[in-house]
Motif scaffolding. Sequence first.
Motif, PDB file in Angstrom:
ATOM      1  N   SER A   1     111.210 -45.746  97.107  1.00  0.00           N
ATOM      2  CA  SER A   1     110.707 -45.031  95.920  1.00  0.00           C
ATOM      3  C   SER A   1     110.983 -43.538  96.120  1.00  0.00           C
ATOM      4  CB  SER A   1     109.205 -45.255  95.789  1.00  0.00           C
ATOM      5  OG  SER A   1     108.535 -44.404  96.719  1.00  0.00           O
ATOM      6  N   ILE A   2     110.879 -42.802  95.001  1.00  0.00           N
ATOM      7  CA  ILE A   2     111.171 -41.354  95.038  1.00  0.00           C
ATOM      8  C   ILE A   2     110.215 -40.650  96.001  1.00  0.00           C
ATOM      9  CG2 ILE A   2     109.676 -40.963  93.024  1.00  0.00           C
ATOM     10  CD1 ILE A   2     112.911 -39.053  93.720  1.00  0.00           C
ATOM     11  N   CYS A   3     108.995 -41.133  96.105  1.00  0.00           N
ATOM     12  CA  CYS A   3     108.019 -40.465  96.988  1.00  0.00           C
ATOM     13  C   CYS A   3     108.427 -40.655  98.441  1.00  0.00           C
ATOM     14  CB  CYS A   3     106.634 -41.030  96.737  1.00  0.00           C
ATOM     15  SG  CYS A   3     106.071 -40.684  95.072  1.00  0.00           S
ATOM     16  N   HIS A   4     108.919 -41.842  98.740  1.00  0.00           N
ATOM     17  CA  HIS A   4     109.308 -42.108 100.126  1.00  0.00           C
ATOM     18  C   HIS A   4     110.528 -41.284 100.493  1.00  0.00           C
ATOM     19  CE1 HIS A   4     110.188 -44.011 103.835  1.00  0.00           C
ATOM     20  NE2 HIS A   4     111.250 -44.661 103.392  1.00  0.00           N
ATOM     21  N   SER A   5     111.548 -41.331  99.615  1.00  0.00           N
ATOM     22  CA  SER A   5     112.800 -40.617  99.968  1.00  0.00           C
ATOM     23  C   SER A   5     112.566 -39.112  99.989  1.00  0.00           C
ATOM     24  CB  SER A   5     113.904 -40.974  98.967  1.00  0.00           C
ATOM     25  OG  SER A   5     113.391 -40.892  97.648  1.00  0.00           O
ATOM     26  N   SER A   6     111.749 -38.609  99.066  1.00  0.00           N
ATOM     27  CA  SER A   6     111.555 -37.146  99.071  1.00  0.00           C
ATOM     28  C   SER A   6     110.791 -36.732 100.329  1.00  0.00           C
ATOM     29  CB  SER A   6     110.773 -36.701  97.828  1.00  0.00           C
ATOM     30  OG  SER A   6     109.506 -37.344  97.811  1.00  0.00           O
ATOM     31  N   ARG A   7     109.865 -37.587 100.777  1.00  0.00           N
ATOM     32  CA  ARG A   7     109.139 -37.211 102.011  1.00  0.00           C
ATOM     33  C   ARG A   7     110.084 -37.278 103.199  1.00  0.00           C
ATOM     34  NH1 ARG A   7     104.702 -35.687 100.774  1.00  0.00           N
ATOM     35  NH2 ARG A   7     103.560 -36.512  98.996  1.00  0.00           N
ATOM     36  N   ARG A   8     110.952 -38.326 103.191  1.00  0.00           N
ATOM     37  CA  ARG A   8     111.917 -38.411 104.313  1.00  0.00           C
ATOM     38  C   ARG A   8     112.777 -37.147 104.319  1.00  0.00           C
ATOM     39  NH1 ARG A   8     113.046 -43.619 106.294  1.00  0.00           N
ATOM     40  NH2 ARG A   8     114.694 -42.643 107.536  1.00  0.00           N
ATOM     41  N   ALA A   9     113.196 -36.721 103.124  1.00  0.00           N
ATOM     42  CA  ALA A   9     114.059 -35.524 103.033  1.00  0.00           C
ATOM     43  C   ALA A   9     113.299 -34.325 103.593  1.00  0.00           C
ATOM     44  CB  ALA A   9     114.423 -35.284 101.575  1.00  0.00           C
ATOM     45  N   LEU A  10     112.041 -34.169 103.187  1.00  0.00           N
ATOM     46  CA  LEU A  10     111.245 -33.027 103.651  1.00  0.00           C
ATOM     47  C   LEU A  10     111.089 -33.097 105.165  1.00  0.00           C
ATOM     48  CD1 LEU A  10     108.512 -32.811 100.862  1.00  0.00           C
ATOM     49  CD2 LEU A  10     110.240 -31.087 101.420  1.00  0.00           C
ATOM     50  N   GLN A  11     110.911 -34.332 105.673  1.00  0.00           N
ATOM     51  CA  GLN A  11     110.675 -34.443 107.132  1.00  0.00           C
ATOM     52  C   GLN A  11     111.881 -33.896 107.906  1.00  0.00           C
ATOM     53  OE1 GLN A  11     109.360 -38.422 107.111  1.00  0.00           O
ATOM     54  NE2 GLN A  11     107.207 -37.845 107.307  1.00  0.00           N
ATOM     55  N   THR A  12     113.074 -34.081 107.299  1.00  0.00           N
ATOM     56  CA  THR A  12     114.257 -33.553 108.045  1.00  0.00           C
ATOM     57  C   THR A  12     114.156 -32.026 108.120  1.00  0.00           C
ATOM     58  OG1 THR A  12     115.443 -33.465 105.955  1.00  0.00           O
ATOM     59  CG2 THR A  12     115.734 -35.446 107.302  1.00  0.00           C
ATOM     60  N   LEU A  13     113.373 -31.454 107.177  1.00  0.00           N
ATOM     61  CA  LEU A  13     113.251 -29.975 107.225  1.00  0.00           C
ATOM     62  C   LEU A  13     112.095 -29.597 108.141  1.00  0.00           C
ATOM     63  CD1 LEU A  13     113.726 -29.330 103.360  1.00  0.00           C
ATOM     64  CD2 LEU A  13     115.453 -29.227 105.187  1.00  0.00           C
ATOM     65  N   SER A  14     111.674 -30.602 108.922  1.00  0.00           N
ATOM     66  CA  SER A  14     110.589 -30.427 109.913  1.00  0.00           C
ATOM     67  C   SER A  14     109.273 -29.976 109.283  1.00  0.00           C
ATOM     68  CB  SER A  14     110.987 -29.395 111.001  1.00  0.00           C
ATOM     69  OG  SER A  14     110.868 -28.078 110.451  1.00  0.00           O
ATOM     70  N   THR A  15     109.188 -30.078 107.929  1.00  0.00           N
ATOM     71  CA  THR A  15     107.828 -29.883 107.386  1.00  0.00           C
ATOM     72  C   THR A  15     107.167 -31.253 107.523  1.00  0.00           C
ATOM     73  OG1 THR A  15     108.811 -30.470 105.267  1.00  0.00           O
ATOM     74  CG2 THR A  15     108.377 -28.135 105.661  1.00  0.00           C
ATOM     75  N   SER A  16     105.873 -31.258 107.678  1.00  0.00           N
ATOM     76  CA  SER A  16     105.235 -32.574 107.835  1.00  0.00           C
ATOM     77  C   SER A  16     104.343 -32.845 106.615  1.00  0.00           C
ATOM     78  CB  SER A  16     104.352 -32.574 109.092  1.00  0.00           C
ATOM     79  OG  SER A  16     103.444 -31.484 108.958  1.00  0.00           O
ATOM     80  N   PRO A  17     105.022 -33.272 105.506  1.00  0.00           N
ATOM     81  CA  PRO A  17     104.220 -33.489 104.290  1.00  0.00           C
ATOM     82  C   PRO A  17     103.238 -34.640 104.525  1.00  0.00           C
ATOM     83  CG  PRO A  17     106.401 -34.457 104.062  1.00  0.00           C
ATOM     84  CD  PRO A  17     106.368 -33.773 105.396  1.00  0.00           C
TER      85      PRO A  17
END
Length: 375
Positions: A1-17
């Motif tokens: 889902s968009i929520c999962h992929s967007s969080r995965r994307a953010l995680q690569t930016l080392s932010t921990s949403p």
Amino acid sequence: SICHSSRRALQTLSTSPRVPDFAFAFDIDGVLVRSSDPLPRAHKTLSYLQSQCIPFILLTNGGGKHESERVEELSNKLEVLLDTTMFVQSHTPFADMDEYKEKTVLVMGGDQDNCRRVAEKYGFQTVVTPGDILTAHPEIWPFSSQFLPVYAPFSRPLPQSINPTDPAQSLRIDAVFVYNDPRDWGLDITILKDLLLSRAGIFGTLSPKNNDPKLPNHGYQQDGQPPVFFSNPDLVWAAKYHLPRLGQGGFREAFEGVWAALTGGSRAGVEFQKTVIGKPFRQTYEFAEKRLVAHRKDLFGGQDAGALRKVYMVGDNPESDIRGGNSYESPLGTDWASILVRTGVHVEGQTPAWKPNKEVGDVWDAVKWAVEDSK
Ligand code: G3P
Ligand code: MG
């Protein structure tokens, strides 16, 4: 889902949403819609939550159509993509009652034979409706003969559930389910009382145990008569008309009045034995919470989304939404808070019988307040 992929994307930016540890349960009638009309800020509210990946479910005492059909209708009406993982209706829990799936059941309520088709989609194999019985035996309730043409297109021959010596007594009903508001209270009350006075649920018979003061409950419902399940307790609800309308609880109260008159009622120590589910009862809130937890996990790609700390129940009816939200004790330790809106049964200036954690104007106000409160 968009929520999962967007969080995965953010995680690569080392932010921990963090996955939101709070969610919403929205009542439908009086909060998101009034009958077929969406309420002004319902679309804005649900769109906002989806853009923020804040999970929510719809939890209604309404019904009458299969979840997949209703969800499609609501998605179009509210212009928000909804699916059945986030949707609980009054009769949804009936789908799990496997012990009756191979029995002969009577399903009451709703338009045409929509509720029969819902029950069949749930896996009930032999479903009878009041229209079937009236069509086969018009004389059981002569005042509905004028409606026979309405029933005709949707009625089916009665199943031969037993082989008695008298063919007129071949229908035995093993359970009664009221899925939605009956449209012909006279016919449905008549059929229900005939079944509850019958011998073992065999239509057209009378139990010799009735009115026997030596028996428990004065002999009533003591002779194998079918159990009765109501899906919705609402005495009133918020339809299109500006004043609250009688709901399925109104039908049940009308039946209970007739039943008390026929049996002597509480004066004679006779109680109408039934099961009622729906908001505010625990079974429905527990069912809804399981659905919400599973939906939230789906939203984040099936990952462990962490504990759900708080659920905000947003409703318009103090008796079902606020009473239920206030009293539900979650086995998961989730805290449920109630928010009462003034766009349905409850209106400005009234004092609700069940005090919400917060009272607001409409569903958008409810979400804005809750997002602040959750911090
Ligand atoms: O039949 C629907 C009515 O009882 C209330 O529905 O969505 O306000 O729980 P809802
Ligand atoms: Mg409502």
